[in-house]
Design a protein around this motif. Structure first.
Motif, mmCIF file in Angstrom:
data_model
loop_
_atom_site.group_PDB
_atom_site.id
_atom_site.type_symbol
_atom_site.label_atom_id
_atom_site.label_comp_id
_atom_site.label_asym_id
_atom_site.label_seq_id
_atom_site.Cartn_x
_atom_site.Cartn_y
_atom_site.Cartn_z
ATOM 1 N N TYR A 149 0.829 -1.203 0.000
ATOM 2 C CA TYR A 149 0.000 0.000 0.000
ATOM 3 C C TYR A 149 0.870 1.262 0.000
ATOM 4 N N LEU A 150 1.858 1.296 0.895
ATOM 5 C CA LEU A 150 2.714 2.475 1.019
ATOM 6 C C LEU A 150 3.521 2.724 -0.253
ATOM 7 N N ALA A 151 3.985 1.663 -0.903
ATOM 8 C CA ALA A 151 4.759 1.821 -2.133
ATOM 9 C C ALA A 151 3.922 2.527 -3.199
ATOM 10 N N GLY A 152 2.675 2.132 -3.322
ATOM 11 C CA GLY A 152 1.785 2.801 -4.269
ATOM 12 C C GLY A 152 1.554 4.255 -3.900
ATOM 13 N N HIS A 153 1.406 4.494 -2.610
ATOM 14 C CA HIS A 153 1.191 5.860 -2.123
ATOM 15 C C HIS A 153 2.426 6.720 -2.388
ATOM 16 N N GLU A 154 3.609 6.192 -2.136
ATOM 17 C CA GLU A 154 4.850 6.937 -2.371
ATOM 18 C C GLU A 154 5.032 7.254 -3.850
ATOM 19 N N GLN A 155 4.689 6.311 -4.712
ATOM 20 C CA GLN A 155 4.808 6.564 -6.150
ATOM 21 C C GLN A 155 3.840 7.664 -6.580
ATOM 22 N N THR A 156 2.638 7.652 -6.016
ATOM 23 C CA THR A 156 1.667 8.709 -6.299
ATOM 24 C C THR A 156 2.201 10.065 -5.838
ATOM 25 N N LEU A 157 2.797 10.106 -4.649
ATOM 26 C CA LEU A 157 3.356 11.358 -4.139
ATOM 27 C C LEU A 157 4.485 11.862 -5.047
ATOM 28 N N ALA A 158 5.335 10.966 -5.506
ATOM 29 C CA ALA A 158 6.424 11.370 -6.412
ATOM 30 C C ALA A 158 5.846 12.012 -7.671
ATOM 31 N N ASN A 159 4.790 11.409 -8.198
ATOM 32 C CA ASN A 159 4.166 11.947 -9.410
ATOM 33 C C ASN A 159 3.512 13.304 -9.152
ATOM 34 N N ILE A 160 2.876 13.469 -8.000
ATOM 35 C CA ILE A 160 2.260 14.756 -7.659
ATOM 36 C C ILE A 160 3.335 15.835 -7.528
ATOM 37 N N VAL A 161 4.424 15.512 -6.841
ATOM 38 C CA VAL A 161 5.510 16.487 -6.670
ATOM 39 C C VAL A 161 6.052 16.903 -8.039
ATOM 40 N N ARG A 162 6.233 15.937 -8.942
ATOM 41 C CA ARG A 162 6.717 16.267 -10.288
ATOM 42 C C ARG A 162 5.722 17.159 -11.030
ATOM 43 N N LYS A 163 4.425 16.888 -10.864
ATOM 44 C CA LYS A 163 3.405 17.731 -11.506
ATOM 45 C C LYS A 163 3.468 19.157 -10.985
ATOM 46 N N VAL A 164 3.634 19.300 -9.678
ATOM 47 C CA VAL A 164 3.753 20.645 -9.101
ATOM 48 C C VAL A 164 4.954 21.354 -9.724
ATOM 49 N N GLY A 165 6.068 20.664 -9.815
ATOM 50 C CA GLY A 165 7.246 21.255 -10.446
ATOM 51 C C GLY A 165 7.023 21.573 -11.905
ATOM 52 N N GLY A 166 6.225 20.755 -12.568
ATOM 53 C CA GLY A 166 5.955 20.956 -13.989
ATOM 54 C C GLY A 166 5.120 22.177 -14.290
ATOM 55 N N HIS A 167 4.243 22.548 -13.368
ATOM 56 C CA HIS A 167 3.409 23.732 -13.634
ATOM 57 C C HIS A 167 3.814 24.955 -12.810
ATOM 58 N N ALA A 168 4.889 24.829 -12.053
ATOM 59 C CA ALA A 168 5.354 25.952 -11.232
ATOM 60 C C ALA A 168 5.960 27.045 -12.111
ATOM 61 N N ASP A 169 5.868 28.237 -11.624
ATOM 62 C CA ASP A 169 6.431 29.401 -12.293
ATOM 63 C C ASP A 169 7.953 29.259 -12.387
ATOM 64 N N ASP A 170 8.510 29.529 -13.569
ATOM 65 C CA ASP A 170 9.961 29.429 -13.752
ATOM 66 C C ASP A 170 10.719 30.330 -12.787
ATOM 67 N N LYS A 171 10.150 31.457 -12.474
ATOM 68 C CA LYS A 171 10.791 32.385 -11.536
ATOM 69 C C LYS A 171 10.967 31.714 -10.172
ATOM 70 N N ALA A 172 9.945 30.971 -9.757
ATOM 71 C CA ALA A 172 10.019 30.251 -8.476
ATOM 72 C C ALA A 172 11.031 29.114 -8.562
ATOM 73 N N LEU A 173 10.971 28.340 -9.631
ATOM 74 C CA LEU A 173 11.856 27.181 -9.774
ATOM 75 C C LEU A 173 13.327 27.581 -9.800
ATOM 76 N N ASN A 174 13.612 28.720 -10.370
ATOM 77 C CA ASN A 174 15.002 29.161 -10.509
ATOM 78 C C ASN A 174 15.484 30.002 -9.340
ATOM 79 N N THR A 175 14.654 30.168 -8.324
ATOM 80 C CA THR A 175 15.050 30.936 -7.144
ATOM 81 C C THR A 175 16.056 30.128 -6.336
ATOM 82 N N TRP A 176 17.142 30.800 -5.962
ATOM 83 C CA TRP A 176 18.205 30.154 -5.199
ATOM 84 C C TRP A 176 17.793 29.936 -3.750
ATOM 85 N N LEU A 177 18.252 28.845 -3.190
ATOM 86 C CA LEU A 177 17.937 28.486 -1.805
ATOM 87 C C LEU A 177 19.075 28.761 -0.827
ATOM 88 N N TYR A 178 20.206 29.192 -1.294
ATOM 89 C CA TYR A 178 21.377 29.357 -0.430
ATOM 90 C C TYR A 178 21.062 30.067 0.882
#
Length: 151
Positions: free
Chosen positions: A42-71
């Protein structure tokens, strides 16, 4: 791993969920405890779903946000995916549960911290989305894990 940008952070987070899903699948294959095996599947399926959701968030995120430095906003190094000392082989239900919630709570705390210190509104929006999703999915997961304890 040292995340340099918000995009790096998102890739790291998706990678952690992918790694957990993979190790849970492998742990389920060798686990003799049927309840623990069922939880890992069950958890393996849930973790794979979470990985896909995180990638989707990154895929539609604003480039300005994605390229912001974290230092200036992330002083500690992120745990490298391959260095996470979990294999789930022959772990019991409680050890699996505790480990998974420890990892998820660390991710929630990280996103909460970054949300509070987001350098630009666009980065704050991405962190809010990831924080809310991670928190909601962890609560949903807790309900399922607790239901499994009563079996």
């Amino acid at each position: 791993m040292k995340a340099e940008t918000f995009e790096d952070l998102i890739k790291w987070n998706a990678g952690v969920h992918d790694m957990l899903a993979d190790r849970m699948h492998k742990g389920a294959e060798v686990n003799g405890d049927e309840r623990a095996k069922g939880l890992l599947i069950y958890l393996a399926g849930h973790e794979q779903t979470l990985a896909n959701i995180v990638r989707k968030v990154g895929g539609h995120a604003d480039d300005k946000a994605l390229n912001t430095w974290l230092y200036e906003h992330l002083s500690e190094e992120l745990l490298p995916k391959h260095d996470l000392k979990v294999d789930f082989n022959n772990w019991d239900y409680e050890r699996i549960s505790k480990t998974v919630f420890d990892i998820h709570n660390q991710i929630i705390d990280l996103y909460r911290s970054l949300l509070e210190r987001a350098p630009i509104p666009e980065a704050g929006e991405v962190m809010r989305e990831l924080y809310d999703m991670q928190k909601h999915e962890t609560l949903r997961l807790a309900d399922q894990v607790n239901n499994g304890r009563s079996l």
